[in-house]
Design an enzyme around this catalytic site. Sequence first.
Site, PDB file in Angstrom:
ATOM      1  N   ALA A   1      37.721   1.678  13.704  1.00 10.59           N
ATOM      2  CA  ALA A   1      39.396   1.926  14.320  1.00 10.59           C
ATOM      3  C   ALA A   1      40.140   1.642  14.341  1.00 10.59           C
ATOM      4  O   ALA A   1      40.269   0.640  14.277  1.00 10.59           O
ATOM      5  CB  ALA A   1      38.350   1.842  16.079  1.00 10.59           C
ATOM      6  N   GLU A   2      41.108   2.358  14.222  1.00 13.34           N
ATOM      7  CA  GLU A   2      42.352   1.724  14.607  1.00 13.34           C
ATOM      8  C   GLU A   2      43.095   1.091  15.553  1.00 13.34           C
ATOM      9  O   GLU A   2      43.817  -0.231  14.917  1.00 13.34           O
ATOM     10  CB  GLU A   2      43.736   2.946  13.990  1.00 13.34           C
ATOM     11  CG  GLU A   2      43.735   3.724  15.827  1.00 13.34           C
ATOM     12  CD  GLU A   2      42.933   5.014  15.508  1.00 13.34           C
ATOM     13  OE1 GLU A   2      43.316   5.758  16.125  1.00 13.34           O
ATOM     14  OE2 GLU A   2      41.676   4.797  14.342  1.00 13.34           O
ATOM     15  N   ASN A   3      42.163   0.417  16.907  1.00  9.14           N
ATOM     16  CA  ASN A   3      42.466  -0.852  17.121  1.00  9.14           C
ATOM     17  C   ASN A   3      42.314  -1.532  16.399  1.00  9.14           C
ATOM     18  O   ASN A   3      42.301  -3.537  17.344  1.00  9.14           O
ATOM     19  CB  ASN A   3      42.111  -0.533  18.781  1.00  9.14           C
ATOM     20  CG  ASN A   3      40.470  -0.311  19.048  1.00  9.14           C
ATOM     21  OD1 ASN A   3      39.848   0.230  18.145  1.00  9.14           O
ATOM     22  ND2 ASN A   3      39.734  -0.643  19.932  1.00  9.14           N
ATOM     23  N   GLY A   4      41.353  -2.302  15.603  1.00 11.71           N
ATOM     24  CA  GLY A   4      40.672  -3.101  14.911  1.00 11.71           C
ATOM     25  C   GLY A   4      39.143  -3.697  14.943  1.00 11.71           C
ATOM     26  O   GLY A   4      38.826  -4.735  15.260  1.00 11.71           O
TER      27      GLY A   4
ATOM     28  N   ASN B   1      36.515   6.244   9.531  1.00  9.78           N
ATOM     29  CA  ASN B   1      37.446   6.983  10.947  1.00  9.78           C
ATOM     30  C   ASN B   1      37.298   7.677  12.285  1.00  9.78           C
ATOM     31  O   ASN B   1      36.719   8.388  11.997  1.00  9.78           O
ATOM     32  CB  ASN B   1      38.561   6.955  10.581  1.00  9.78           C
ATOM     33  CG  ASN B   1      39.660   6.594  12.088  1.00  9.78           C
ATOM     34  OD1 ASN B   1      40.145   7.369  12.287  1.00  9.78           O
ATOM     35  ND2 ASN B   1      39.933   5.434  12.476  1.00  9.78           N
TER      36      ASN B   1
END
Length: 227
Positions: free
Chosen positions: A49-52, A26
């Site tokens: 990435a934590e937005n998908g 990440n």
Amino acid sequence: MGMGKEMKIKMAKRAAEEIKDGMIVNLGIGIPSLIPDFLHPDRFVMFQAENGILGMGSSPPLMQEDENLCNAGGFPVTLNQGGAYFDSATAFGMIRKGYIDMTILGSLEVSEKGDLANWIVPGKRVPGIGGATELAARAKKVVVVMTHTDKYGNSKLVKSCKLPLTSRKCVDMIITDLGVFHLVNEGLVLTDIFEPYSIDEIKGKTDADFSLSEQIRYIPESYIEGV
């Protein structure tokens, strides 16, 4: 005065050395988002990435950006073959389940014990804490990439964080524009120095206590040649 482009590239390239084949990694916003550009082409890595997104590639060529494909910081990225889109709930599920081998984050302060403070300066407007707490707590390795001092010349490597903490004793490694530190037995060890800086210069700019590695690597100013 902001950091020069060459120094950002040096830090991103040095961080890329820590990424091993087969990892799920990440990347935070800022300098960490440059890292895919410096990964060895034969290395298979899945950037998350934590937005998908899982399977982010390098930055797209100018004028070839996809307005619908960006990283967590909103900057355009590419998608490698086999990559996937999904919702943020799935992305955070991956993080909380401990599937992230390494996270590379920016920071405002790191203590000599590895405490991380990277989400807020009291009194300043911020968009929110984002995924920092989950990443710091659940990633198998936490690497921080940051300037060694703030804009006032104050050390960001400190004995004890004064800013609100993101997580305690979570940082494994710090890469600054002066050198590289590892957390060993809850203490900082200087392992790499970016030339032309010296040990004495780094000591003069560092509030935190640290020891010296038996073999210090001096990274030459020509480190980015061929990039």
